[in-house]
Scaffold this motif. Sequence first.
Motif, short mmCIF file in Angstrom:
data_model
loop_
_atom_site.label_atom_id
_atom_site.label_comp_id
_atom_site.label_asym_id
_atom_site.label_seq_id
_atom_site.Cartn_x
_atom_site.Cartn_y
_atom_site.Cartn_z
N THR A 158 0.83 -1.21 0.00
CA THR A 158 0.00 0.00 0.00
C THR A 158 0.86 1.26 0.00
O THR A 158 0.56 2.23 -0.69
CB THR A 158 -0.94 -0.02 1.21
OG1 THR A 158 -1.89 -1.06 1.04
CG2 THR A 158 -1.69 1.31 1.34
N ALA A 159 1.96 1.25 0.76
CA ALA A 159 2.85 2.41 0.79
C ALA A 159 3.44 2.69 -0.57
O ALA A 159 3.51 3.85 -1.02
CB ALA A 159 3.96 2.19 1.81
N GLN A 160 3.85 1.66 -1.27
CA GLN A 160 4.43 1.83 -2.61
C GLN A 160 3.39 2.32 -3.60
O GLN A 160 3.67 3.19 -4.44
CB GLN A 160 5.06 0.51 -3.07
CG GLN A 160 6.31 0.14 -2.30
CD GLN A 160 6.81 -1.25 -2.63
OE1 GLN A 160 6.03 -2.16 -2.96
NE2 GLN A 160 8.13 -1.46 -2.55
N ALA A 161 2.17 1.77 -3.52
CA ALA A 161 1.10 2.20 -4.43
C ALA A 161 0.75 3.66 -4.20
O ALA A 161 0.55 4.44 -5.15
CB ALA A 161 -0.12 1.31 -4.24
N TYR A 162 0.67 4.05 -2.93
CA TYR A 162 0.33 5.43 -2.57
C TYR A 162 1.43 6.38 -3.03
O TYR A 162 1.16 7.46 -3.58
CB TYR A 162 0.13 5.50 -1.06
CG TYR A 162 -0.41 6.80 -0.53
CD1 TYR A 162 -1.21 7.63 -1.30
CD2 TYR A 162 -0.13 7.18 0.78
CE1 TYR A 162 -1.72 8.82 -0.78
CE2 TYR A 162 -0.62 8.36 1.31
CZ TYR A 162 -1.41 9.18 0.52
OH TYR A 162 -1.89 10.36 1.03
N HIS A 163 2.67 6.00 -2.82
CA HIS A 163 3.79 6.83 -3.24
C HIS A 163 3.78 7.03 -4.75
O HIS A 163 3.97 8.16 -5.25
CB HIS A 163 5.10 6.18 -2.80
CG HIS A 163 6.32 6.97 -3.19
ND1 HIS A 163 7.24 6.52 -4.11
CD2 HIS A 163 6.76 8.18 -2.78
CE1 HIS A 163 8.19 7.42 -4.25
NE2 HIS A 163 7.93 8.44 -3.46
N ARG A 164 3.55 5.95 -5.52
CA ARG A 164 3.49 6.08 -6.99
C ARG A 164 2.34 6.99 -7.41
O ARG A 164 2.50 7.83 -8.30
CB ARG A 164 3.31 4.70 -7.62
CG ARG A 164 4.54 3.81 -7.60
CD ARG A 164 4.37 2.62 -8.53
NE ARG A 164 3.21 1.81 -8.17
CZ ARG A 164 3.24 0.79 -7.31
NH1 ARG A 164 4.38 0.47 -6.71
NH2 ARG A 164 2.15 0.10 -7.05
N ALA A 165 1.18 6.82 -6.79
CA ALA A 165 0.00 7.60 -7.19
C ALA A 165 0.21 9.09 -6.96
O ALA A 165 -0.23 9.92 -7.77
CB ALA A 165 -1.22 7.12 -6.41
N THR A 166 0.89 9.45 -5.88
CA THR A 166 1.04 10.87 -5.55
C THR A 166 2.14 11.56 -6.36
O THR A 166 2.28 12.79 -6.27
CB THR A 166 1.34 11.06 -4.05
OG1 THR A 166 2.50 10.30 -3.70
CG2 THR A 166 0.15 10.60 -3.21
N GLN A 167 2.90 10.81 -7.14
CA GLN A 167 3.93 11.45 -7.95
C GLN A 167 3.35 12.40 -8.98
O GLN A 167 4.04 13.28 -9.50
CB GLN A 167 4.81 10.39 -8.63
CG GLN A 167 5.60 9.51 -7.67
CD GLN A 167 6.36 10.32 -6.64
OE1 GLN A 167 7.28 11.06 -6.96
NE2 GLN A 167 5.95 10.19 -5.38
N LEU A 168 2.06 12.22 -9.30
CA LEU A 168 1.41 13.11 -10.27
C LEU A 168 0.98 14.44 -9.65
O LEU A 168 0.68 15.38 -10.37
CB LEU A 168 0.18 12.43 -10.88
CG LEU A 168 0.44 11.36 -11.94
CD1 LEU A 168 -0.86 10.66 -12.31
CD2 LEU A 168 1.07 12.00 -13.18
N VAL A 169 0.94 14.50 -8.32
CA VAL A 169 0.40 15.70 -7.66
C VAL A 169 1.13 16.98 -8.07
O VAL A 169 0.50 17.97 -8.45
CB VAL A 169 0.38 15.52 -6.13
CG1 VAL A 169 0.05 16.84 -5.43
CG2 VAL A 169 -0.63 14.46 -5.74
N PRO A 170 2.46 17.04 -8.01
CA PRO A 170 3.13 18.28 -8.44
C PRO A 170 2.85 18.64 -9.90
O PRO A 170 2.70 19.82 -10.24
CB PRO A 170 4.62 17.97 -8.22
CG PRO A 170 4.64 16.88 -7.20
CD PRO A 170 3.44 16.05 -7.50
N ARG A 171 2.77 17.62 -10.76
CA ARG A 171 2.49 17.88 -12.17
C ARG A 171 1.06 18.37 -12.37
O ARG A 171 0.80 19.23 -13.22
CB ARG A 171 2.74 16.62 -12.99
CG ARG A 171 4.21 16.17 -12.98
CD ARG A 171 4.41 14.92 -13.78
NE ARG A 171 4.07 15.12 -15.19
CZ ARG A 171 4.05 14.14 -16.10
NH1 ARG A 171 4.35 12.90 -15.73
NH2 ARG A 171 3.75 14.41 -17.35
N ILE A 172 0.13 17.84 -11.57
CA ILE A 172 -1.25 18.32 -11.65
C ILE A 172 -1.32 19.78 -11.24
O ILE A 172 -2.09 20.57 -11.80
CB ILE A 172 -2.17 17.44 -10.78
CG1 ILE A 172 -2.32 16.05 -11.42
CG2 ILE A 172 -3.55 18.09 -10.62
CD1 ILE A 172 -3.07 15.05 -10.55
N GLY A 173 -0.50 20.17 -10.24
CA GLY A 173 -0.45 21.58 -9.85
C GLY A 173 -0.05 22.47 -11.01
O GLY A 173 -0.65 23.53 -11.24
#
Length: 361
Positions: A158-173
């Motif tokens: 779950t930690a790895q999946a969550y980490h991968r998913a949030t990598q898009l957050v700065p780009r979405i900004g």
Amino acid sequence: MVDFDALEAAGIGNARDRAPLIEFLDGLGFTTDEMAEAERRGRLFGLAGDATQSTGQPIYSLATAAQAIGLPLAEVQHAWAVLGLTVADTEEIALAEADVEGLRTWAAMKRSLGDDAAFGFLRVLGSAMARLAEAESSMVRTATPDLNLSRTHDELVTAQAYHRATQLVPRIGGMIDAVHRRHLLAARAYFEGIIRTESDTVECGVGFADLSNFTVLTRLSTADQLSTLLNDFSAVATDVVHAQGGRVVKFIGDAVMWVSATPESLARAALALVRHPHAAEAGVQVRGGLSFGSMLATGGDYFGTPVNLAARLVAAAQPGQVLVAAPWYDIPRDWPIAVQDPLTLKGFDEPVTAYQLCDHL
């Protein structure tokens, strides 16, 4: 080397048994103190993703933020609440430098545009960002089932999946910034064509379209089917309205509200919606209600008698029907309309003469 004794002393239970998770976090550069704080919140598995989404290291309370921007604490506290954000205690260290910089921008808006405009903008911003955050979260959770710890029963997975998913957050900004600027240009061009006075009053058309018998569809459809239907309707409505030069104001459940600069473009969008082939393929029918006139444009929304009239007309329309009411400003005389029986509409003292808008010849 990970010092498991130090981690357990800091409050991380069963550190050795959770070695894969801890080594993953250690490899990302998280300290013992950061892991211990995440463990106290029951979020050790979420530490990597939470950190990516964070605005930064908390170094301000609301009280010190107010001092930093030179405004009374009560005002800053109110602004934070208007954004839909909460802090348990005004002395709690909870805000990062980026948060305070955002509040400085709001303070500058207050000085240049006035309190009403600045607080009104915060309400729209908070509401829009809350909806955007929910849309992102729903999208990611649907596409990434490993985010659910109760499903994986494995903190590392779950930690790895969550980490991968949030990598898009700065780009979405960055994406939000670019789209925001594009929409500002489009809004400027649109309002230049419909503002008639120096006030917030505009002269334009307003339309509502919704899915008829949606309550029945809700009972007969699965959650996935309803989600697909609503997403398809939103996509079609947005494409159709934009193709006719209009602007989508908002979606309200199974309904869309939009505005157009001319009666012609408003009518074309409405007819394109109710005749759209995707609706027929999905086995649903669309209906519409239109009006045109002077209304107040504020806070990203529109208010006034034309808005109320269009909303009542869509509720009175039959499936596949578009209703308009007199006076229908500047409509071409060769546009076919069919007079309907007078309608008794909530909020209108007198019966309303309505017309069915027919396909243009």
